[in-house]
Design a protein around this motif. Structure first.
Motif, PDB file in Angstrom:
ATOM      1  N   LEU A   1      -8.111  14.082 -10.842  1.00  0.00           N
ATOM      2  CA  LEU A   1      -8.643  13.716 -11.630  1.00  0.00           C
ATOM      3  C   LEU A   1     -10.602  14.293 -11.277  1.00  0.00           C
ATOM      4  CD1 LEU A   1      -9.350  11.436 -13.246  1.00  0.00           C
ATOM      5  CD2 LEU A   1     -10.279  10.071 -11.791  1.00  0.00           C
TER       6      LEU A   1
ATOM      7  N   ILE B   1       4.350   7.338  -4.668  1.00  0.00           N
ATOM      8  CA  ILE B   1       4.070   7.221  -5.724  1.00  0.00           C
ATOM      9  C   ILE B   1       3.174   8.986  -5.499  1.00  0.00           C
ATOM     10  CG2 ILE B   1       2.418   6.805  -8.391  1.00  0.00           C
ATOM     11  CD1 ILE B   1       4.794   5.139  -8.414  1.00  0.00           C
ATOM     12  N   ALA B   2       2.006   8.769  -5.108  1.00  0.00           N
ATOM     13  CA  ALA B   2       1.412  10.373  -4.660  1.00  0.00           C
ATOM     14  C   ALA B   2       2.264  10.796  -4.129  1.00  0.00           C
ATOM     15  CB  ALA B   2       0.354   9.627  -4.347  1.00  0.00           C
TER      16      ALA B   2
ATOM     17  N   VAL C   1       0.753   1.411  -9.122  1.00  0.00           N
ATOM     18  CA  VAL C   1       0.051   0.861  -8.308  1.00  0.00           C
ATOM     19  C   VAL C   1       0.213  -0.775  -7.992  1.00  0.00           C
ATOM     20  CG1 VAL C   1      -1.466   1.409  -6.228  1.00  0.00           C
ATOM     21  CG2 VAL C   1      -1.030   3.582  -7.668  1.00  0.00           C
ATOM     22  N   ILE C   2      -1.103  -0.418  -9.262  1.00  0.00           N
ATOM     23  CA  ILE C   2      -1.876  -2.174  -9.855  1.00  0.00           C
ATOM     24  C   ILE C   2      -0.327  -2.687  -9.153  1.00  0.00           C
ATOM     25  CG2 ILE C   2      -2.961  -3.935 -10.732  1.00  0.00           C
ATOM     26  CD1 ILE C   2      -4.739  -1.250 -11.276  1.00  0.00           C
TER      27      ILE C   2
ATOM     28  N   ILE D   1      -4.420  11.658  -3.615  1.00  0.00           N
ATOM     29  CA  ILE D   1      -4.588  13.036  -4.462  1.00  0.00           C
ATOM     30  C   ILE D   1      -4.349  12.907  -5.652  1.00  0.00           C
ATOM     31  CG2 ILE D   1      -2.327  14.205  -5.000  1.00  0.00           C
ATOM     32  CD1 ILE D   1      -0.941  14.429  -2.235  1.00  0.00           C
ATOM     33  N   ILE D   2      -4.597  12.197  -5.977  1.00  0.00           N
ATOM     34  CA  ILE D   2      -4.158  11.378  -7.667  1.00  0.00           C
ATOM     35  C   ILE D   2      -5.785  11.620  -7.914  1.00  0.00           C
ATOM     36  CG2 ILE D   2      -4.479   9.749  -9.453  1.00  0.00           C
ATOM     37  CD1 ILE D   2      -2.433   8.433  -7.727  1.00  0.00           C
TER      38      ILE D   2
ATOM     39  N   ARG E   1     -12.693  -2.774   4.128  1.00  0.00           N
ATOM     40  CA  ARG E   1     -12.108  -3.715   4.132  1.00  0.00           C
ATOM     41  C   ARG E   1     -12.057  -4.159   6.029  1.00  0.00           C
ATOM     42  NH1 ARG E   1      -5.681  -3.210   0.482  1.00  0.00           N
ATOM     43  NH2 ARG E   1      -6.851  -2.682  -1.035  1.00  0.00           N
TER      44      ARG E   1
ATOM     45  N   PHE F   1      -9.067   1.619  -4.252  1.00  0.00           N
ATOM     46  CA  PHE F   1      -7.884   2.061  -3.458  1.00  0.00           C
ATOM     47  C   PHE F   1      -6.740   2.016  -4.588  1.00  0.00           C
ATOM     48  CE2 PHE F   1      -4.714   0.397   0.000  1.00  0.00           C
ATOM     49  CZ  PHE F   1      -5.032   1.348   0.645  1.00  0.00           C
ATOM     50  N   ALA F   2      -6.337   1.505  -5.905  1.00  0.00           N
ATOM     51  CA  ALA F   2      -5.338   1.866  -6.534  1.00  0.00           C
ATOM     52  C   ALA F   2      -5.648   3.667  -7.171  1.00  0.00           C
ATOM     53  CB  ALA F   2      -5.813   1.162  -7.935  1.00  0.00           C
ATOM     54  N   PHE F   3      -6.569   4.017  -6.630  1.00  0.00           N
ATOM     55  CA  PHE F   3      -6.126   5.754  -6.468  1.00  0.00           C
ATOM     56  C   PHE F   3      -6.057   6.354  -5.388  1.00  0.00           C
ATOM     57  CE2 PHE F   3      -8.867   4.709  -9.982  1.00  0.00           C
ATOM     58  CZ  PHE F   3      -8.496   4.910 -10.916  1.00  0.00           C
ATOM     59  N   PRO F   4      -4.666   6.240  -4.629  1.00  0.00           N
ATOM     60  CA  PRO F   4      -4.393   7.783  -4.209  1.00  0.00           C
ATOM     61  C   PRO F   4      -5.215   9.023  -3.903  1.00  0.00           C
ATOM     62  CG  PRO F   4      -2.464   6.739  -4.439  1.00  0.00           C
ATOM     63  CD  PRO F   4      -3.560   6.372  -5.213  1.00  0.00           C
TER      64      PRO F   4
ATOM     65  N   ILE G   1      -3.122   9.445 -15.411  1.00  0.00           N
ATOM     66  CA  ILE G   1      -3.623   8.800 -13.954  1.00  0.00           C
ATOM     67  C   ILE G   1      -3.372   7.429 -14.486  1.00  0.00           C
ATOM     68  CG2 ILE G   1      -5.983   8.841 -12.796  1.00  0.00           C
ATOM     69  CD1 ILE G   1      -6.339  11.359 -12.803  1.00  0.00           C
TER      70      ILE G   1
ATOM     71  N   SER H   1       1.788   3.156  -3.771  1.00  0.00           N
ATOM     72  CA  SER H   1       0.621   3.783  -3.625  1.00  0.00           C
ATOM     73  C   SER H   1       1.292   4.869  -3.157  1.00  0.00           C
ATOM     74  CB  SER H   1      -0.270   3.152  -3.492  1.00  0.00           C
ATOM     75  OG  SER H   1      -1.228   3.473  -2.592  1.00  0.00           O
ATOM     76  N   PHE H   2       1.349   5.556  -1.861  1.00  0.00           N
ATOM     77  CA  PHE H   2       1.413   6.249  -1.231  1.00  0.00           C
ATOM     78  C   PHE H   2       2.988   6.824  -1.540  1.00  0.00           C
ATOM     79  CE2 PHE H   2      -0.847   3.919   1.900  1.00  0.00           C
ATOM     80  CZ  PHE H   2      -2.177   5.534   2.221  1.00  0.00           C
TER      81      PHE H   2
ATOM     82  N   MET I   1       1.098  -1.534  -0.196  1.00  0.00           N
ATOM     83  CA  MET I   1      -0.116  -0.153  -0.086  1.00  0.00           C
ATOM     84  C   MET I   1       0.845   0.902  -0.219  1.00  0.00           C
ATOM     85  SD  MET I   1      -2.840  -0.917   2.933  1.00  0.00           S
ATOM     86  CE  MET I   1      -3.535  -2.046   2.945  1.00  0.00           C
TER      87      MET I   1
ATOM     88  N   MET J   1      -0.464   6.046 -13.336  1.00  0.00           N
ATOM     89  CA  MET J   1      -0.553   5.884 -11.870  1.00  0.00           C
ATOM     90  C   MET J   1      -1.024   5.005 -11.665  1.00  0.00           C
ATOM     91  SD  MET J   1       0.695  10.130 -10.485  1.00  0.00           S
ATOM     92  CE  MET J   1       1.827  10.583 -10.441  1.00  0.00           C
ATOM     93  N   VAL J   2      -2.025   4.640 -12.192  1.00  0.00           N
ATOM     94  CA  VAL J   2      -3.056   3.502 -11.685  1.00  0.00           C
ATOM     95  C   VAL J   2      -2.237   1.856 -11.914  1.00  0.00           C
ATOM     96  CG1 VAL J   2      -5.061   2.561 -11.810  1.00  0.00           C
ATOM     97  CG2 VAL J   2      -5.357   5.138 -11.695  1.00  0.00           C
TER      98      VAL J   2
END
Lengths: 316, 536, 292
Positions: free
Chosen positions: C134, A251-252, A293-294, C129-130, C160, C124-127, A286, A248-249, A245, A289-290
């Motif tokens: 968007l 990256i953000a 993350v995935i 900020i992203i 979850r 959850f794949a979209f933090p 976007i 992804s933080f 997890m 980035m996704v």
């Protein structure tokens, strides 16, 4: 194991597909005409029509989605309106900074979190643990971009050891590039490392009280040996989950940190693209980035299965 | 030379004394039993002897191994004794094994530590040791993980691990408490056999005299941290004279008779059948693909039929995994079978279409007194919960006063007092909790009660009290009951008829006494054989 | 080795120190925010170029910024914005995530469960900020977009945690008893399951709240949060960036405020954890475990 990887790959593709639909749909429901938003109110009808054609706005939603996805799959991400260059080139350039930065930060995170977390967990309640806990309490509350500012203030302005930002590219060699990314990576890593450290600590404390640690001691292991041989891998299970997890933080977080250090990465590109309403570019960034993350989630799942053999079997 | 002597061992924790002046001598090859009710200090003693008590326990007294004094509080000394001189196996073998390490590797580690052999040699020894405890290649793969094994197999792995360093003394702390009776008998026989073969001393700890009586040669009785009684040889029933010993002996005799059947036993009319199951089959989905759709099925119950007459107690017996609990959920209308129908007084039981009038007629008492109650509700609220079924599901039709009266009555009928209703469940012991569960089951005056292993987690003293209570209540309220257990001795104490389940099938059924004297199926004989009987 | 559960609140003193110190910190900050509606030392928006970049003094307790605005007043006026964005964000996550988590756990349909959990994974794949970027790309920047972005990110978090906690409760036999007592699944969810998983959810909420404060600061630093003239901690930091050599207090003070607020929330969370964590009651019962 092969079956496990195939199953997780299926999940990855499914998630990616749904994400692309969400991104597309969200930008689809935006009020107003993207062409008008991009060109501004002073645009002539001719340029508007030309842009609409270029963007394919006259076709219906489904065929536009399909052509967008089709382009993505063949490496054609379209043309950025503001930069007038193929999106894919822009992305490749910027990715060469953001991705190394995030990975570099992840390495720092792990290097800080694992030893200190293990020390704190194995010596819970002792002085070392208390000091680590206290420091982590501060680290966890640290806004990473503020920490970045402080680092610049101390190391660039006061001490003058490094430049206050910017990136001169990988052409000058790996080490030069890494040196320039070190401060941003530390700024990204510290807050995440404290989170990971605390996860490892509490996992270890929990495991200390498990019956199988008592069994290990009954074999003749000392408390520390038992924890090391039987607790360590078990404790890594939650740690890996959180680490996945955290990427992804990271990256953000990189989006913000790149702005603090004026690094020409994906994050800065994104902020500029939003400012200029460059929808094609925004969509592509976007989705990229996704995808990162995935993919990381997928890698985490594989590591997870390497640690915990129970996961390699089909569920029952 | 004496293998191990304990002199005046006293242990306390935060100034609470747990053991007081325990002295004990164990010779090579001795098989010693240590019996006591829960809370007597049995586990503290066994952990202390291994040097495994946490450091915040105060320990005084001495222990000698082969005449040499060892400091119980010094881990650096004790860990060289563990695995070589002393070994231990615990209750809950599933939790006692590392969940992500193959079992053979866990055993090999013990060999490396105890004997100082190389990894390769240790691996070979682990396979030999697994074969000795009856788990050779044909039964389990050596790289199996603990969660693939049954509870009994896990305990065998623990034993293989314990004996690999050829310890002089094996401590078995309630080694069979979480296992069914058939597995229990197998594990006890295995322990005895290994102790004889290796001339290894055995210290067996249990709350159940019957279990110990068939395994050990000497018996010590522990009561509130003190050794109060000792028998140097069987028969223990005669030699053990202390009040506590007598209670434990008394408790291990389940001489309760099933309640008299109120209705005429010769009367076989259809209206007398209160609960009937007709060709029940249940399969569970196992294995899901990416989309969450099951791709294989596992049969749990296969074509089960049963009838329960009014006033009758029916026993359902079988080892773990025989399908008992699934059948119970089907009978209660908590789960719908793939095939077959359950009828309660003629009405079809269906999870989707249960009327409150039907639900009022049937209730249940579950096994685990820890998870059977919502910890955030008072006892009054717990017991009153089914009252909604009366008055057409309108609890507001019942005044607070009326509810309190009903709850008080229910509490008193199970031997508790009315003032307990305002407490929360954590304030009660295991036996009291089971009484509360029975009170809740009785509050709607049901016609059928199902008991799922209602006494399995209780120690022998409490088990007998609860069984007697159930027997009385069934007779007094003219109830019909289904009693699920893995223990035929418990079934015999309370059931008129018994049905034996194996792998989801009914393999034998009939009058309890008849089954006891003339078992037909191998599964039944195994269950009968597993009853610890030898008291003499 | 049975573990008897005891009511967590029996351990009265557990976590008290953390709860009190966290409460005091957060209380002072919230109070300052409340006062800002009626009174601030100076108008946070009034510029006074001649008086710019003053270090803290008696006149301006925390100094002034590059436009000569009073920093203390800006900090105070920004407090309600940050706290409400974080609060609403977490609320959206709870309102969306808890019912979905309960449904995933309690509706006994594997397909339904998978759809919900996979959906959560996608979200959850979209933090935050992203997600905010968007949404901003589409609807323009603003407080409500920040709230929505943080909220959307929090939905899968609560989904979850609720699902996992409810799955554990589902196997408790008291749920069977409640069904036998004629109670419907939604009613059991409210009467039995929610109260028992509340500690876990409250704990998670405190963690998410502190993360949301950091996220809001990050968003407004990027200009994706509250828009001028509404002051915000994140933008104060963004403004300070170029002046950091000349006026370090402009960067230090808003940053410390954010950090202090988050520490306050975390201390409360830590205190709650010490009170509510089942592990503690297990530790408290260690003796009983051993002698049973």
């Amino acid at each position: 194991m092969a079956g496990f990887i195939l199953r997780r790959l299926g999940v990855l593709l499914l998630t990616l597909f749904i994400s692309s639909v969400i991104i597309f749909a969200l930008l689809e429901v935006i009020p107003g005409d993207p062409a008008l938003t991009m060109l501004g109110i002073n645009a002539t009808p001719e340029t508007l029509t030309a842009l609409r054609d270029e963007l394919g706005l006259n076709a219906n939603a489904l065929s536009r989605y399909l052509s967008w996805m089709g382009g993505m799959l063949t490496g054609d991400f379209g043309l950025s309106y503001t930069y007038r260059t193929p999106v894919v080139e822009l992305l490749a350039d910027r990715m060469a900074i953001t991705l190394p930065l995030a990975i570099y930060a992840l390495i720092f995170t792990v290097m800080i979190a694992l030893p200190f977390g293990f020390l704190a967990g194995a010596r819970a309640g002792k002085w070392g643990d208390r000091i680590i806990l206290f420091l982590s309490q501060i680290g966890i509350a640290l806004p990473n971009f503020w920490f970045a500012l402080l680092l610049i203030f101390i190391f660039a302005i006061q001490l003058g050891w490094v430049s206050a930002g910017g990136f001169s590219g990988w052409d000058k060699g790996l080490w030069h590039g890494l040196a320039e990314l070190t401060l941003p990576a530390i700024a990204l890593a510290i807050p995440q490392a404290t989170i990971l450290l605390r996860v490892l600590r509490s996992a270890l404390i929990d495991i200390t009280h498990q019956d199988y640690i008592r069994t290990a001691r009954a074999k003749g292991l000392s408390r520390d040996q038992a924890l090391w041989r039987h607790g360590w891998r078990n404790a890594l299970i939650p740690v890996v989950t959180i680490m996945g997890m955290q990427f992804s933080f990271l990256i953000a977080g990189a989006i913000i940190i790149e702005n603090v250090f004026t690094l020409p990465g994906l994050g800065r590109l994104m902020v500029q693209a939003i400012g200029q309403r460059d929808i094609i570019l925004v969509e592509a960034i976007i989705l990229m980035m996704v995808l990162i993350v995935i993919t990381v989630t997928f890698i985490t799942d594989v590591i997870y299965a390497l640690i915990d053999p129970r996961l390699r079997r089909p569920k029952s | 030379m004496t293998l191990l002597t304990l002199k005046n061992l006293s242990i306390s924790h935060h100034n609470t004394p747990l053991l007081a002046s325990v002295s004990l001598a164990i010779e090579h090859g001795d098989k010693i039993g240590l019996i006591g009710a829960s809370g007597a200090g049995k586990s503290v003693l066994s952990l202390a002897m291994m040097g495994l008590l946490p450091p915040n326990f105060q320990i005084s007294g001495t222990m000698q191994i082969n005449g040499e004094a060892v400091d119980l509080t010094d881990d650096a000394i004790m860990r060289y004794r563990r695995g070589t001189d002393l070994a231990i196996i615990f209750q809950d073998p599933r939790l006692a094994l590392n969940p992500i390490k193959p079992v053979a590797a866990q055993i090999a580690e013990a060999a490396e530590l105890a004997l100082g052999v190389s990894r390769v040699v240790a691996n070979d020894m682990a396979l030999d040791s697994l074969a000795r405890v009856g788990l050779d290649h044909g039964i389990i793969a050596p790289d199996s993980l603990p969660d693939m094994l049954s509870g009994g197999q896990c305990q065998r792995v623990m034993i293989a691990m314990a004996i690999i360093g050829k310890p002089k003394l094996l401590i078995a702390d309630e080694p069979t408490t979480s296992l069914d009776t058939v597995t229990q008998a197998e594990i006890l026989a295995l322990l005895k056999q290994l102790a004889d073969e290796d001339h290894m001393a055995l210290l067996m700890i249990s709350h159940d005299l019957a279990i110990l009586a068939q395994t050990v040669d000497q018996m010590h009785v522990l009561d509130q941290g003190k050794l109060v009684d000792h028998a140097a040889s069987p028969p223990f029933a005669k030699t053990l004279t202390h009040r506590q010993s007598q209670q434990l002996i008394e408790a291990s005799r389940l001489d309760i008779a099933p309640p008299p059947v109120a209705s005429d036993p010769n009367h076989r009319a259809d209206q007398d059948i209160i609960l009937a199951a007709d060709h029940i089959s249940v399969t569970y989905a196992s294995g899901f693909n990416v989309f969450g759709i099951a791709d294989s099925n596992k049969p749990i119950l296969r074509d089960i039929s049963l009838t329960l007459r009014r006033g009758e107690c029916l026993g359902l017996v079988g080892t773990s995994g025989a399908g008992k609990s699934t059948l119970m959920r089907v009978l209660l209308g908590l789960e719908r079978p793939q095939q077959g129908k359950v009828r309660l007084a003629g009405d079809v039981v269906d999870p989707k279409r249960m009327t409150s009038a039907m639900q009022r007629r049937i209730s249940a008492v579950f096994q685990d007194p820890n998870s059977a109650f919502n910890p955030r509700h008072s006892v009054r609220r717990i017991i009153a919960e089914p009252l909604g079924l009366l008055n057409n599901n309108m609890p507001q039709n019942m005044t607070d006063q009326a509810i309190t009266e009903k709850v008080a009555q229910a509490l008193e009928s199970v031997g508790l007092t009315a003032d307990m209703m305002h407490r929360y469940i954590h304030a009660f012991s295991g036996g009291q909790r089971q009484r509360i569960a029975i009170a809740r089951a009785l509050i709607t005056n049901p016609e059928v009660i199902l008991f799922d292993e209602a006494t399995a987690s209780l120690d022998t003293l409490i088990r007998k009290q609860i069984l007697a209570l159930i027997s009385d209540l069934v007779a007094a309220n003219n109830l019909s009951a289904v009693f699920i257990s893995h223990d035929l001795a418990v079934i015999r104490a309370i059931c008129h008829r018994v049905m034996v389940l194996e792998d989801g099938q009914c393999v034998e059924s009939g009058e309890t006494e008849h089954i006891f004297h003339n078992p037909q199926h191998a599964a039944t004989r195994r269950l009968l054989h597993a009853i610890p009987t030898s008291m003499t | 080795m049975r573990v008897w559960r005891i009511s967590p609140f029996l351990i009265a003193s557990a976590g008290r120190r953390n709860l009190i110190s966290g409460g005091v910190i957060l209380g002072i900050i919230s109070l300052a925010g409340l006062i800002s509606f009626f009174w601030t030392p100076a108008d946070p928006t009034i510029m006074n170029i001649s008086n710019r970049m003053q270090p803290p003094s008696m006149a301006a307790w925390l100094g002034t910024d590059h436009f000569g605005r009073d920093i203390l007043s800006q900090i105070m006026a920004a407090t309600p914005v940050t706290l409400s964005v974080a609060l609403v964000g977490v609320m959206i996550g709870m309102i969306g995530g808890i019912p979905l988590g309960l449904m995933a756990a309690l509706i006994h349909k594997p397909f339904f469960d998978h759809v919900l959990t996979r959906g959560g994974d996608v979200l959850f794949a979209f933090p935050a900020i992203i997600m905010a970027m968007l949404l901003t790309a589409g609807f323009g920047a603003g407080i409500s977009i920040a709230m929505l972005a943080i909220g959307l990110f929090n939905i899968p978090v609560f989904l979850r945690i609720t699902r996992a906690a409810a799955m554990q409760q589902r196997h408790m036999t008291y749920i069977h008893s409640a069904r036998l007592a004629g109670k419907s699944m939604p009613r059991i969810a409210c009467e039995h399951i929610l109260p028992n998983i509340a500690p876990v959810i409250i704990l998670q909420a405190s963690i998410q709240f502190s993360l949301a404060i950091l996220a809001e600061a990050g968003l407004s630093y990027l200009g994706l949060g509250a828009q001028p003239p509404t002051p915000s901690w994140g933008r104060m930091l963004a403004d300070s960036q170029t002046m950091i050599g000349l006026a370090p207090h402009m960067a230090i003070i808003p940053g410390l405020t954010i950090m202090l607020t988050v520490i306050g929330v975390n201390l409360i969370g830590e205190g709650l954890r010490q009170r509510l964590d089942p592990y503690r009651s297990r530790q408290a019962n260690y003796v009983e475990m051993d002698i049973s």
